[in-house]
Design a protein around this motif. Sequence first.
Motif, PDB file in Angstrom:
ATOM      1  N   VAL A 214      32.433  34.052   9.158  1.00 48.48           N
ATOM      2  CA  VAL A 214      32.483  32.790   8.418  1.00 48.48           C
ATOM      3  C   VAL A 214      33.938  32.404   8.142  1.00 48.48           C
ATOM      4  O   VAL A 214      34.349  31.260   8.331  1.00 48.48           O
ATOM      5  CB  VAL A 214      31.690  32.899   7.097  1.00 48.48           C
ATOM      6  N   TYR A 215      34.755  33.393   7.706  1.00 48.96           N
ATOM      7  CA  TYR A 215      36.163  33.113   7.398  1.00 48.96           C
ATOM      8  C   TYR A 215      36.887  32.593   8.632  1.00 48.96           C
ATOM      9  O   TYR A 215      37.671  31.656   8.542  1.00 48.96           O
ATOM     10  CB  TYR A 215      36.857  34.374   6.889  1.00 48.96           C
ATOM     11  N   VAL A 216      36.607  33.230   9.776  1.00 45.34           N
ATOM     12  CA  VAL A 216      37.306  32.809  11.000  1.00 45.34           C
ATOM     13  C   VAL A 216      36.921  31.379  11.350  1.00 45.34           C
ATOM     14  O   VAL A 216      37.776  30.546  11.658  1.00 45.34           O
ATOM     15  CB  VAL A 216      36.986  33.779  12.156  1.00 45.34           C
ATOM     16  N   ILE A 217      35.621  31.094  11.229  1.00 47.21           N
ATOM     17  CA  ILE A 217      35.172  29.726  11.533  1.00 47.21           C
ATOM     18  C   ILE A 217      35.833  28.730  10.586  1.00 47.21           C
ATOM     19  O   ILE A 217      36.369  27.701  11.001  1.00 47.21           O
ATOM     20  CB  ILE A 217      33.633  29.632  11.420  1.00 47.21           C
ATOM     21  N   VAL A 218      35.819  29.071   9.301  1.00 53.90           N
ATOM     22  CA  VAL A 218      36.431  28.180   8.309  1.00 53.90           C
ATOM     23  C   VAL A 218      37.906  27.977   8.632  1.00 53.90           C
ATOM     24  O   VAL A 218      38.430  26.866   8.591  1.00 53.90           O
ATOM     25  CB  VAL A 218      36.251  28.743   6.883  1.00 53.90           C
ATOM     26  N   ALA A 219      38.567  29.067   8.986  1.00 56.22           N
ATOM     27  CA  ALA A 219      39.993  28.974   9.276  1.00 56.22           C
ATOM     28  C   ALA A 219      40.251  28.033  10.445  1.00 56.22           C
ATOM     29  O   ALA A 219      41.147  27.194  10.386  1.00 56.22           O
ATOM     30  CB  ALA A 219      40.559  30.362   9.562  1.00 56.22           C
ATOM     31  N   PHE A 220      39.448  28.157  11.483  1.00 52.95           N
ATOM     32  CA  PHE A 220      39.692  27.326  12.661  1.00 52.95           C
ATOM     33  C   PHE A 220      39.251  25.890  12.445  1.00 52.95           C
ATOM     34  O   PHE A 220      39.882  24.964  12.933  1.00 52.95           O
ATOM     35  CB  PHE A 220      38.982  27.916  13.890  1.00 52.95           C
ATOM     36  N   ALA A 221      38.156  25.721  11.705  1.00 57.93           N
ATOM     37  CA  ALA A 221      37.601  24.378  11.560  1.00 57.93           C
ATOM     38  C   ALA A 221      38.030  23.723  10.257  1.00 57.93           C
ATOM     39  O   ALA A 221      37.419  22.748   9.837  1.00 57.93           O
ATOM     40  CB  ALA A 221      36.074  24.450  11.643  1.00 57.93           C
ATOM     41  N   ALA A 222      39.097  24.241   9.638  1.00 56.12           N
ATOM     42  CA  ALA A 222      39.491  23.742   8.317  1.00 56.12           C
ATOM     43  C   ALA A 222      39.577  22.217   8.242  1.00 56.12           C
ATOM     44  O   ALA A 222      38.997  21.613   7.334  1.00 56.12           O
ATOM     45  CB  ALA A 222      40.801  24.384   7.892  1.00 56.12           C
ATOM     46  N   PRO A 223      40.263  21.559   9.180  1.00 53.64           N
ATOM     47  CA  PRO A 223      40.393  20.099   9.047  1.00 53.64           C
ATOM     48  C   PRO A 223      39.035  19.393   9.108  1.00 53.64           C
ATOM     49  O   PRO A 223      38.878  18.317   8.549  1.00 53.64           O
ATOM     50  CB  PRO A 223      41.251  19.709  10.260  1.00 53.64           C
ATOM     51  N   LEU A 224      38.077  19.996   9.815  1.00 56.14           N
ATOM     52  CA  LEU A 224      36.760  19.365   9.899  1.00 56.14           C
ATOM     53  C   LEU A 224      35.957  19.594   8.622  1.00 56.14           C
ATOM     54  O   LEU A 224      35.205  18.732   8.182  1.00 56.14           O
ATOM     55  CB  LEU A 224      35.974  19.943  11.086  1.00 56.14           C
ATOM     56  N   LEU A 225      36.119  20.770   8.024  1.00 62.00           N
ATOM     57  CA  LEU A 225      35.289  21.137   6.886  1.00 62.00           C
ATOM     58  C   LEU A 225      35.810  20.575   5.563  1.00 62.00           C
ATOM     59  O   LEU A 225      35.037  20.218   4.691  1.00 62.00           O
ATOM     60  CB  LEU A 225      35.200  22.656   6.779  1.00 62.00           C
ATOM     61  N   ALA A 226      37.128  20.523   5.434  1.00 59.86           N
ATOM     62  CA  ALA A 226      37.692  20.156   4.137  1.00 59.86           C
ATOM     63  C   ALA A 226      37.456  18.682   3.861  1.00 59.86           C
ATOM     64  O   ALA A 226      37.721  17.836   4.716  1.00 59.86           O
ATOM     65  CB  ALA A 226      39.177  20.457   4.108  1.00 59.86           C
ATOM     66  N   PRO A 227      36.977  18.363   2.659  1.00 61.85           N
ATOM     67  CA  PRO A 227      36.734  16.955   2.331  1.00 61.85           C
ATOM     68  C   PRO A 227      38.026  16.153   2.163  1.00 61.85           C
ATOM     69  O   PRO A 227      38.041  14.953   2.348  1.00 61.85           O
ATOM     70  CB  PRO A 227      35.957  17.018   1.018  1.00 61.85           C
ATOM     71  N   PHE A 228      39.129  16.824   1.792  1.00 63.49           N
ATOM     72  CA  PHE A 228      40.405  16.120   1.576  1.00 63.49           C
ATOM     73  C   PHE A 228      41.509  16.852   2.327  1.00 63.49           C
ATOM     74  O   PHE A 228      41.361  18.025   2.662  1.00 63.49           O
ATOM     75  CB  PHE A 228      40.745  16.086   0.078  1.00 63.49           C
ATOM     76  N   PRO A 229      42.639  16.175   2.566  1.00 57.84           N
ATOM     77  CA  PRO A 229      43.764  16.865   3.195  1.00 57.84           C
ATOM     78  C   PRO A 229      44.298  17.985   2.290  1.00 57.84           C
ATOM     79  O   PRO A 229      44.118  17.952   1.076  1.00 57.84           O
ATOM     80  CB  PRO A 229      44.811  15.782   3.375  1.00 57.84           C
ATOM     81  N   GLU A 230      44.981  18.934   2.915  1.00 56.09           N
ATOM     82  CA  GLU A 230      45.475  20.117   2.219  1.00 56.09           C
ATOM     83  C   GLU A 230      46.358  19.776   1.021  1.00 56.09           C
ATOM     84  O   GLU A 230      46.227  20.349  -0.050  1.00 56.09           O
ATOM     85  CB  GLU A 230      46.262  20.954   3.235  1.00 56.09           C
ATOM     86  N   ARG A 231      47.278  18.837   1.215  1.00 55.77           N
ATOM     87  CA  ARG A 231      48.281  18.636   0.170  1.00 55.77           C
ATOM     88  C   ARG A 231      48.140  17.318  -0.566  1.00 55.77           C
ATOM     89  O   ARG A 231      48.959  17.003  -1.420  1.00 55.77           O
ATOM     90  CB  ARG A 231      49.668  18.756   0.798  1.00 55.77           C
ATOM     91  N   ALA A 232      47.092  16.557  -0.256  1.00 55.00           N
ATOM     92  CA  ALA A 232      46.963  15.235  -0.869  1.00 55.00           C
ATOM     93  C   ALA A 232      46.606  15.345  -2.346  1.00 55.00           C
ATOM     94  O   ALA A 232      45.762  16.133  -2.732  1.00 55.00           O
ATOM     95  CB  ALA A 232      45.887  14.440  -0.145  1.00 55.00           C
ATOM     96  N   VAL A 233      47.295  14.549  -3.153  1.00 51.35           N
ATOM     97  CA  VAL A 233      46.959  14.465  -4.567  1.00 51.35           C
ATOM     98  C   VAL A 233      45.867  13.413  -4.684  1.00 51.35           C
ATOM     99  O   VAL A 233      46.098  12.240  -4.438  1.00 51.35           O
ATOM    100  CB  VAL A 233      48.191  14.065  -5.394  1.00 51.35           C
TER     101      VAL A 233
END
Lengths: 520, 317, 306
Positions: free
Chosen positions: C53-72
């Motif tokens: 699961v961690y590996v999938i999450v790591a690779f698919a992060a941009p698809l899974l995350a509802p917001f960008p990494e650093r966006a306020v």
Amino acid sequence: MHNKPTRNSVTRRGLLKGATALGAAGLILPASYRAAQATPNQGGTFRIGLGHGNSTDGYDPGLWDNLYAQVFAASRHNQLIEVDADGQLAPEIAESWESPDGKTWVFRIREGVSFHSGKTVTVEDVIASLNHHRGDDATSAIKQFFDPVTDISADGQNVVVTLDAPNGDFAYLMSDYHLAIMPSVDGRIDPASTDGCGPYVVESYEPGVQASLTRNPDYWKSDRAHFDRVEILAILDSAARLNALMTGQVDLIDQIDPATIGMLEARNVANILSIPGNAHYVFPMDSRAAPFNDNNVRLALKYAIDRQEMVDKILGGHGAVSNDNPIGPANRYFHADMEAKTFDPDRARFHLREAGMESLSVDLHVADAAFSGAVDAGALFAETAAQSGININLVREPNDGYWDNVWMQKPFCASYWGGRAVEDHMFTTGYATGASWNDSFWSNERFDELLVMARSEINEDLRREMYQEMQQIVSFEGSVIIPMNNNFVMATAQNVVTPEQVSANWNLDGFRCVERWWFA
Amino acid sequence: MHAVLMMILQRLGLGILTLFVVSVVIFGATELLPGDLASSLLGQSATPETVAALRQQMGLDQPAPVRYWTWLTGVVQGDFGVSLATRRPISDMMSMRLGNTVFLALYAAAIAVPLSLVLGILAALWRNSLFDRVANAGALSAISFPEFFVAYILIFLLAQSGVFPSMVRISPAMGLTDKLYVTFLPALTLTLVVTAHMMRMTRAAIINLMASPYIEMARLKGVSPLRIVLRHALPNALAPIINVVALNLAYLITGVVVVEVVFVYPGLGQLMVDSVAKRDIAVVQAIALIFASAYVLLNLTADVLSTLTNPRLMRRK
Amino acid sequence: MNVLIFLVLAIAASIPLSYAFRAGLVRVLPHEKALVARDMPLTAAFGIMVIGVYVIVAFAAPLLAPFPERAVVGSQFQPWDSTYLLGTDRLGRDMLSRLIYGARNTVGIAFATTALAFVVGALLGIWAALRGGWLDQLLSRFVDALMAIPSLIFSLLLLTIFGTSVLTLILVIAAVDATRVYRIARSVSQGVVVMDYIEAARLRGEGNWYLIRHEILPNALAPLVAEFGLRFCFVFLTISSLSFLGLGIQPPTADWGSMVRDNATLITFGDMTPLMPAGAIALLTVAVNFVVDWQLYRASGLKEQG
């Protein structure tokens, strides 16, 4: 963990004038505390937990550089002149002072004051204490401010200081916290001694851990120093400080993490004091280096920062938006009517285009050593700037060595100022061409000209006009982004009573909480 | 016994070599750090003039090899010198803190070592049982939280309710019971941090032997599982266990600066970090030597003990 | 109390999940591997599942995350709601998104660091054991000295000297870790190099590199794998402790170690936000070590009893 050199230490005499109204209005105190008791209670052990103090702290007054050393010094020493809660100079060991021409300064030394050791405070002690900071072999942090002093001599009960040129503000220097009056031994003070003529006598001191003091029974100020004992603890971790206050292990803490101020308030276990002043956080840009040598680039960055969000998130609301103006509302000639710079991505883009750029990419060097929350502030800045096509690449530097390797070394970094009481001092130390702390290496002919003219201008209105023009120039042509003025924020146990007026000159009631506050 | 004595002497010799290398590495590293004591003492107020004056006063204007040599000759004669920042003798500055550091390490070890041995033995005895899994997962979770975080959680749970103090205020005059009480939370934090490693090693070392023919033999003879583990497996598994205990003890002495900071505990780690920040090289060196000696001595003790528990190792050379 | 209930529920849910995962593996894998999978204990299945699961999450992060990494995206410390599933952090960034991106950065950095430490440490350790003599003495004494310096303080020194980019962070932690790996690799290999089959291979005229790859490494692998499991997880902790001392990963990059540090004060007020990244680290630690335990167990030759 890391020692934060106190940049504002030296010339900053704080808000000496005009701070009164602001300071009182800004106090966040329960209504009951406003009606301070007329006669303070005596007694109790006042325990202070500070986010400063290292095991490497020495005794030498010339090298005191953090809040711990400052409060510890104020607990055991007196100076010639004190800055009172209203920001006015008040006599301490100097009973009075005068200067006929601004060049010769005569300080009359108070009689009948004695050191903890029992020795009477003499004119020789005062001279030795001042001389510790001047001379070729002096290693004091304020040595350069004694450069204009040509002679210090005794005249009966007076100390006479002679300068090489008139300086109407010289008396302010005597309120500097480095200038503790200590006993003289063969014409010199012993920098390792803790003997002083202040409110408390040192019982024990372990650097970086704690200092214990008991009340000086012979203290010459009869209406001061209300605690029986004072303990000053170094608690560097902010969560540990909070816990110590909440579990009743200390009565006063400084440096509260802005993120948790709201939660602490909600707990209702402590009083939070938030004292507005002229202190401000800055992002200096090296105006000699591309792309910052173009004022349009600087303006673009100034419009790309969301000041209100900074105040809300970095200061937890305990501060105010600044318009890139190092002169604060507490200063005499503060220019309040300048066009305010709000967060405006379009305007930022406009200035970028004026500079002939479509986009911009710069490195911003930060560390929490610059000011607490500097790394977060950098991250916020980078986020908002991205909306204007400006890419700010955040570089976190180690706290350790920040002032040596980053500040005034990297073209774009974070820093802070304690603010200055007098406009001339702020501008002369930080903005005049070639000034030693001109951290943006900025140079403006008109500004320099005004600065010299204003010093000798007698007409108040003209002087005001000049200072306001200077503020205008610094704000719109300068090379320092000043997003916010930060308050001094501290928290006390609920049984600690503070006077109605808490000094905005320095933190913790001008370090004098130990002698001005008391227990309910 | 003669062989053991020879080994101790030989290892002590090597230990001194180690200390020498450590002192060179630390000295070199602190020399490479940007800035020096004079500039860091003056901070932002530094002007070239005052820095130069301070440097000269402190002897920092001499070349590095000369300073190292001065320091080394002092240390060889048992003189750690004077801290340049505080102007106090370094041995004075360290004595109280060294006592505190050792006290906390022993306190934590007194809880952690028996606890992890018992848990490890039980886990090996009931391997793959629910107990084994839970103990294992619990121990692993405990070490995967950063130390300061474990400390915050313990403070939240045990200090905010007023059971234990969140901050250690310790003085030499304190009685032992009081001392044990005020330092309970840091000791507990460290226990949680080191238990997992020792417990897992105990379990692994015992299980490793469980497939040996002589254990199989004992099992076939009908010896009870507890007896097999305690009498047959454990004695032979002692060497790796002793080693890991020594390693963790060394950690408890040398690696606990974060816990010291959170509980405001005046130990050596904090003094070392402060001295690094101030570039007070003599103090950094002195503490590094103490830490290194602790490491060397603990490892030596572990090796001697392992050799004594295993006659075969003794006869090997 | 809520945390406890949550924990019990999570464990209760993970058992059937791991069971189903194992059954699925048995079906999907080719026959030989399926046999291994069938004999795998439930804990190991759980470990592999979590790592997956961690590996999938790591690779698919941009698809899974509802917001960008650093966006306020909001104000600070917003509570959990339907927009910000796990609330927001101290700057108003979405916690869930940062956790997801954190998986990528944290696991990536930890893996790179550990791998580097093992390649360098193990190779040098085995080489020293194989060659013996002055080379062994020189390396071992030097490593001894480095290990005698507290690792956190040593890392602090090195990072202050060399700066704190991600690359130096990886190199410095790897260098410090490599000394530990060296010691284990050397002591294990010392037991192996005296074996008859090594002597035989030498007599056949095989070179050092062949010996390392074909004879020593396979026989020294088990303890190294066990060490890998723990070292891998300690990298997060090192990063976290370094950020406690003011160093660590460059913001605004999300990594779990720094996220724990950034939000840690909240625990003082009973806020559970900092438990999230800490829990993510703990879960991965447990999972990795479950798998490692299983591998060790298989290597030890003990038959599965439970």
